[in-house]
Scaffold this motif. Structure first.
Motif, short mmCIF file in Angstrom:
data_model
loop_
_atom_site.label_atom_id
_atom_site.label_comp_id
_atom_site.label_asym_id
_atom_site.label_seq_id
_atom_site.Cartn_x
_atom_site.Cartn_y
_atom_site.Cartn_z
N PRO A 19 0.62 -1.31 0.03
CA PRO A 19 0.17 0.02 -0.15
C PRO A 19 0.92 1.30 -0.11
CG PRO A 19 0.02 -1.07 2.00
CD PRO A 19 0.65 -2.03 1.36
N TYR A 86 -3.29 2.56 -3.05
CA TYR A 86 -4.63 2.12 -3.38
C TYR A 86 -5.74 3.19 -3.72
CZ TYR A 86 -3.19 -2.68 -2.66
OH TYR A 86 -2.60 -3.67 -2.93
N ILE A 130 -4.42 -1.02 4.87
CA ILE A 130 -4.05 -0.04 3.65
C ILE A 130 -3.90 1.23 4.35
CG2 ILE A 130 -4.89 1.09 1.56
CD1 ILE A 130 -6.69 -1.45 0.92
#
Length: 267
Positions: A19, A86, A130
């Protein structure tokens, strides 16, 4: 800090991208850069989120041009840069966990079916895998700088769409955002406007920073007492390499001058 002892199956597989990307972590600049909405990756487990490919090209999925501007700034300033890989449709890494739009069901008129009816446990899992690593990386960079006796000025880099669906045209080309402490933002904006009077720029446009809608500035800037600002550049100006390079050069010049002025003034 959230507790994650009751998590569902993992969101990220070994085949998904990590991430966080840290560039130039040992950069000597006083500036530390973050780009919360750089990427458009979606974990394999979620497929396409139910979102059409054309919508994944829009501002709802990521901040168009912000990664390119950030990378240029990192190079020009010799600054550490923390990038999020992301899509903000999976989890918005500039939102607190409690924010309704941290995992939006609808974004600027586009439904995100995979986000409908998420349990708190599922939301916590996305946040843990994330969002949290991204902010842990920012915190680690800032902590290392404290230990090394280096000053830090936190700059969060974003872009905004010229017009939301059904909304008015946004005239600004640059927004400089702050909340409780606007001192560095005011210095930067004054310098930028003096050097680029033809560019339409403003404080706290087209958004404002607050604890409910933002994470990076309240947590890493305000709580630590660091000079900081959040940049919003209109995304039609930075869709290509030439625009990204041009804006990075203008922003970098004003950042350096604003920081130097603050050092001279003792603030």
């Amino acid at each position: 800090m959230l507790q994650y002892s009751d998590m569902v199956a993992k969101v990220l597989s070994p085949f998904d991208p990590r991430p966080v990307e840290l560039l130039n972590g040992d950069g000597a600049s006083p500036f530390v850069l973050s780009c919360e909405h750089a990427g458009r990756a979606i974990p394999e487990i979620f497929g396409d989120l139910g979102v059409a490919p054309a919508d994944m090209e829009r501002h709802i999925a990521y901040d168009i041009g912000a990664e390119g501007v950030s990378r240029h700034l990192s190079r020009i300033l010799d600054a550490p840069l923390i990038l999020q890989r992301y899509s903000r449709l999976v989890v918005d890494c500039n939102r607190p966990f409690e924010a309704p739009d941290s995992m939006p069901v609808v974004s600027d008129g586009t439904a995100v079916p995979a986000n409908a009816g998420l349990s708190e446990r599922a939301r916590r899992q996305r946040f843990a895998e994330i969002q949290q690593p991204f902010h842990d990386t920012i915190a680690a960079v800032l902590d290392r700088r404290v230990q090394a006796g280096l000053p830090s000025v936190l700059i969060s880099v974003h872009s905004f769409t010229p017009r939301l669906r059904g909304g008015p045209q946004r005239p600004w080309e640059l927004g400089v955002l702050s909340n409780r402490d606007g001192s560095f933002a005011a210095r930067f904006l004054a310098v930028f406007q003096a050097r680029h009077p033809a560019i339409v720029s403003a404080h706290n446009e087209p958004y404002v920073v607050n604890d409910a809608s933002d994470y990076t500035i309240p947590v890493h800037g305000e709580r630590r007492g660091l000079p900081h600002l959040l940049l919003e550049i209109r995304n039609d100006l930075i869709v290509d390499e030439a625009g990204q390079s041009r804006w990075a050069a203008m922003v970098a010049e004003a950042l350096v001058a604003a920081n130097a002025k603050g050092n001279i003034d003792g603030r």
